[in-house]
Design a protein around this motif. Structure first.
Motif, mmCIF file in Angstrom:
data_model
loop_
_atom_site.group_PDB
_atom_site.id
_atom_site.type_symbol
_atom_site.label_atom_id
_atom_site.label_comp_id
_atom_site.label_asym_id
_atom_site.label_seq_id
_atom_site.Cartn_x
_atom_site.Cartn_y
_atom_site.Cartn_z
ATOM 1 N N GLU A 1 -8.598 38.708 -57.388
ATOM 2 C CA GLU A 1 -8.872 37.678 -56.253
ATOM 3 C C GLU A 1 -9.469 38.568 -55.216
ATOM 4 O OE1 GLU A 1 -7.744 34.542 -56.354
ATOM 5 O OE2 GLU A 1 -7.034 34.578 -58.333
ATOM 6 N N HIS A 2 -10.580 37.842 -54.632
ATOM 7 C CA HIS A 2 -11.349 38.837 -53.529
ATOM 8 C C HIS A 2 -11.870 37.501 -52.478
ATOM 9 C CE1 HIS A 2 -14.303 41.282 -51.708
ATOM 10 N NE2 HIS A 2 -15.221 40.883 -52.382
ATOM 11 N N GLY A 3 -11.430 38.264 -51.282
ATOM 12 C CA GLY A 3 -12.269 37.623 -50.069
ATOM 13 C C GLY A 3 -13.251 38.481 -49.339
ATOM 14 N N MET A 4 -14.124 37.945 -48.815
ATOM 15 C CA MET A 4 -15.069 38.680 -47.806
ATOM 16 C C MET A 4 -15.519 37.885 -46.815
ATOM 17 S SD MET A 4 -17.969 39.368 -50.719
ATOM 18 C CE MET A 4 -17.773 38.231 -52.164
ATOM 19 N N THR A 5 -15.774 38.328 -45.953
ATOM 20 C CA THR A 5 -16.609 37.702 -44.358
ATOM 21 C C THR A 5 -17.626 38.388 -44.032
ATOM 22 O OG1 THR A 5 -15.456 38.152 -42.623
ATOM 23 C CG2 THR A 5 -14.237 36.799 -44.232
ATOM 24 N N TRP B 1 -20.165 43.477 -56.377
ATOM 25 C CA TRP B 1 -19.414 44.752 -56.625
ATOM 26 C C TRP B 1 -18.943 45.587 -55.374
ATOM 27 C CZ3 TRP B 1 -20.929 47.963 -61.701
ATOM 28 C CH2 TRP B 1 -21.066 47.007 -62.851
ATOM 29 N N MET B 2 -18.267 44.877 -54.577
ATOM 30 C CA MET B 2 -17.359 45.611 -53.648
ATOM 31 C C MET B 2 -16.243 46.324 -54.243
ATOM 32 S SD MET B 2 -17.214 42.525 -50.548
ATOM 33 C CE MET B 2 -18.609 42.242 -49.643
ATOM 34 N N ASP B 3 -15.831 45.805 -55.220
ATOM 35 C CA ASP B 3 -14.946 46.400 -56.272
ATOM 36 C C ASP B 3 -15.556 47.035 -57.584
ATOM 37 O OD1 ASP B 3 -15.101 43.830 -57.225
ATOM 38 O OD2 ASP B 3 -13.207 43.724 -57.567
ATOM 39 N N ALA C 1 -14.408 41.538 -59.399
ATOM 40 C CA ALA C 1 -14.165 40.039 -58.568
ATOM 41 C C ALA C 1 -15.385 39.820 -57.731
ATOM 42 C CB ALA C 1 -12.683 40.022 -57.912
ATOM 43 N N GLY C 2 -15.745 40.948 -57.098
ATOM 44 C CA GLY C 2 -16.706 40.712 -56.133
ATOM 45 C C GLY C 2 -18.207 40.772 -56.919
ATOM 46 N N PRO C 3 -18.969 39.677 -56.688
ATOM 47 C CA PRO C 3 -20.233 39.348 -57.429
ATOM 48 C C PRO C 3 -21.260 40.446 -56.860
ATOM 49 C CG PRO C 3 -19.538 37.169 -56.328
ATOM 50 C CD PRO C 3 -18.464 38.252 -55.677
HETATM 51 CU CU LIG Z 1 -17.345 40.950 -51.900
#
Ligand SMILES: [Cu+2]
Length: 693
Positions: free
Chosen positions: A278-282, A101-103, A97-99
């Motif tokens: 689904e992924h959220g990051m800040t 690649w956090m995952d 989900a993370g562009p």
């Molecule tokens: Cu991310």
């Protein structure tokens, strides 16, 4: 729960349909054993507490891991990483989900959940993964065995562990109910940790929380078996200090269905799988907030994956055919906004999609009693597309408008037909010595980030070099031609498996300063407006590159209880069209381990030594690192048939060291400057207890 002991696991590995070489032709001489084609790990055997499965790559000849955060390790194999390494989990493939690649795909195989990890040595068979230019990793959750009668038996495991370096703890449970036809399994895992410490301070932010649950039903009757699985992933707040933001959440639903037929001559293995992530990051919820409220950013992203694989295998007296088709489609959205400014938005990716339809055939052939070959061919049709994008900067700033309009008016559809070919041969000289040679041509079409990044952003599958990138609609597929040579020697208690390899890649996709001028103007305007000092962007372009090196693992069984083993790895990555080294290549490294195994005890002491890495990329402004040595120790004690305790220490001498693959610090930290290399973890003591019934 005896059915999950390592003995069972080994038996399962030997019988696994996913192990290409497990079914031998019916000849007296067996030339190729599983250990020659891959390395297999059982997580429950590891004398460590690992929140990140990718860390196991360090135990594989040629393997390593790019670390962007505690849950975000990206496997590296012989210098290649990211989308160049194929990862298959329970038969399924997924795009994160993370562009950034956090995952990473391998993060969906949680180490606590009785996972088996297989890393193919060198050239990966075309039947294993669609795109495997840099290698292939296969991970399966172990589910336990069917019963032997109609009576249902329950079994289960509970494990609890903790470690000191980040006060992490992990609780994991699995229960199954099975008879000879039905097998029900439920598993759940919860883990969290604080910011990690090292001799000098803390790595900020590197805390994490993750929960996971898995449900699985299997049915078997005669030669037929069916399995249905569902996995829920719930990653909470987690740090990624090498990236510009941190994980707020990663929610995923993963579905998996498999039908297998195991006849005498014919075997069929079919998978249907999908995931919705689904992924959220800040850049403000976990790290020190940006000084200017105008610079707060939140990125909300999603990935939808769906695929199928149908594979048949037919054995005959001289070998075996494997053939099949596979199809994988993934689609990505990313939407950036600022909670302090309702008007601000950037559509990073809008339905950026990739579809791969593959067809493959593989032949293993016993040519004589001392000669065996494996030939493979795969054709992949890769189609990509993306919808139009918009952003507030594109409505206000001419260079951003130009980038948007060029993208929206450009040809965003691409279609590649890629052909992969492999040929391997093994020659047995005598009972101790097998020589090996392999050649391959492998192809990779660009990732959606490499093609569709339209505004300078850092969404680069986790490159973490601090640069902003823009994509390139014109990218050609990378094509690798490689050769590897080696031997497998085993005599008495001693075995050794060295390999040397050379790989030439045309159209290697790499960020270079040859950039669309609007992108450069945009970054310059941003820097003037915000008083920032963001480096000028790079653009993904086709260059030429080569990789070469060697890796070896060896083992010497001194006595029934004692064994010595070790690894040595060396890899170089260079551009061949210009004089530059490639970015983020593992330094040369060595390890020595002493193992003790008795009836109830196992113990392990390990020395790991890394060399300096001064072959660094000037295009990525990469910093050199110094070498270091680490000392690790672990032991486990089986209290009784059901109960086992494991304890140990990593980095026992508390050495302060720079892991070359750890990336640069991007978060405010009193001890580590912005842009400074993120250090490795300090001394860590861990304790684990598991109970099986
Ligand atoms: Cu991310």
């Amino acid at each position: 729960m005896k059915n999950l002991t390592p003995m069972f696991a080994v038996a399962l590995a030997a019988g696994s349909i996913s192990s290409v070489l497990a079914q031998k032709p019916k000849l007296e001489e067996i030339i190729v054993t599983e250990n020659q084609s891959k390395r297999v790990f059982y997580l429950e055997d590891q004398l460590a507490v690992l929140p990140d499965t990718a860390k196991l790559l360090k135990k594989v000849p040629g393997g390593n891991v790019n670390g962007n955060g505690p849950l975000s390790g990206i496997p590296q194999y012989r210098g290649m990483y990211g989308p160049r390494v194929g990862v298959v989990i329970n038969g399924a493939v997924l795009a994160p989900a993370g562009p950034n690649w956090m995952d990473p795909p391998l993060s969906y195989a949680a180490p606590a959940q009785l996972v088996k990890l297989e890393v193919y040595r060198g050239i990966a068979p075309v039947s294993v993964a669609q795109e495997s230019i840099g290698g292939a990793i296969v991970s399966d959750t172990l589910h336990g065995d069917f019963g032997s009668s109609d009576k249902f038996d329950a079994s289960g495991t509970v494990s609890v562990s903790g470690q000191t370096v980040n006060d992490a703890s992990l609780l994991n449970g699995m229960m199954s109910l099975a008879n000879q036809h039905h097998h029900f399994m439920i598993a759940a895992m919860s883990e969290d940790g604080d910011d990690a410490e090292y001799d000098g301070g803390q790595i900020l932010p590197s805390s994490f929380e993750r929960k996971r649950a898995e449900l699985n039903y299997r049915f078997q009757s005669g030669a037929h078996s069916l399995s249905l699985g569902y996995t829920r992933n719930d990653t909470g707040i987690a740090g990624t200090p090498a990236l510009p933001m941190d994980i707020d959440y990663i929610d995923g639903d993963l579905f998996n269905a498999r039908y297998q037929y195991q006849g005498n001559d014919w075997q069929i293995d079919s998978h249907l799988f999908g995931s919705s992530l689904e992924h959220g990051m800040t850049n403000y919820h976990l790290r020190t907030v940006p000084l200017s409220r105008a610079m707060w950013r939140q990125n909300t992203t999603s990935a939808d994956n769906a695929g199928l694989k149908l594979k048949g295998r037919r054995k005959d007296p001289l070998g075996e055919w494997s053939f099949g088709i596979d199809y994988i489609a993934d689609a990505h959205d990313a939407f950036i906004d600022n909670p302090n400014n309702a008007a601000f938005f950037v559509e990073g990716f809008n339905d950026a999609s990739r579809e791969v339809l593959g067809i493959f055939a593989e032949r293993q052939q016993q040519l004589s009693s001392s000669l065996q070959t494996e030939l493979g061919v795969r054709v992949n049709q890769v189609d990509m597309s993306a919808d139009t994008v918009d952003a507030t900067p594109a409505r206000m700033m001419p260079p951003a408008r130009a980038l948007r309009d060029q993208f929206n008016n450009g040809d965003r559809n691409s279609s590649d037909t890629n052909v992969d070919l492999t040929a391997k041969i093994w020659l047995r000289q005598n009972s101790d010595m097998v020589y090996y040679a392999g050649v391959a041509q492998k192809t990779r079409t660009s990732s959606f980030q490499e093609r569709y990044l339209w505004l300078p952003l850092q969404a680069t599958s986790g490159l973490a070099d601090g640069y902003t990138y823009i994509g390139n609609l014109e990218l050609q597929p990378e094509q690798s031609a490689e050769i590897e040579l080696g031997f497998d020697y085993s005599s008495g208690g001693f075995s050794i498996s060295p390999r040397v390899f050379y790989r030439d890649i045309s159209n290697f996709i790499q960020g270079t300063p040859e950039v669309n001028p609007s992108a450069t103007m945009f970054v310059q305007m941003m820097n003037r407006g915000n008083g920032t000092n963001i480096p000028l962007p790079l653009q993904f372009n086709n260059v030429n590159a080569e990789f070469y090196g060697m890796d070896v693992d060896w083992r010497f069984q001194i006595s029934e209880q004692w064994a010595l083993s070790g690894l040595a790895n060396y890899v170089r990555g260079k551009r061949t069209d210009q004089a530059d080294d490639l970015y983020r290549i593992a330094p040369a490294n060595l390890s020595f381990a002493l193992d003790y195994t008795a009836e109830r005890w196992t113990a392990n002491a390990e020395i790991i030594a890394y060399a300096d890495q001064n072959k660094v990329s000037s295009f990525n402004n990469e910093q050199a690192t110094n070498g270091y040595e680490l000392l690790n120790f672990g032991a486990s004690f089986r209290v009784n048939e059901n109960f086992r305790v494991t304890a140990g220490a990593q980095n026992l001498l508390d050495e302060s060291y720079e892991d070359h693959l750890n990336g640069y610090n991007r978060a405010v930290n009193p001890a580590i400057s912005l842009g400074g290399r993120i250090p490795g973890y300090g001394r860590n003591f861990f304790l684990k207890a598991d109970y099986n019934w």
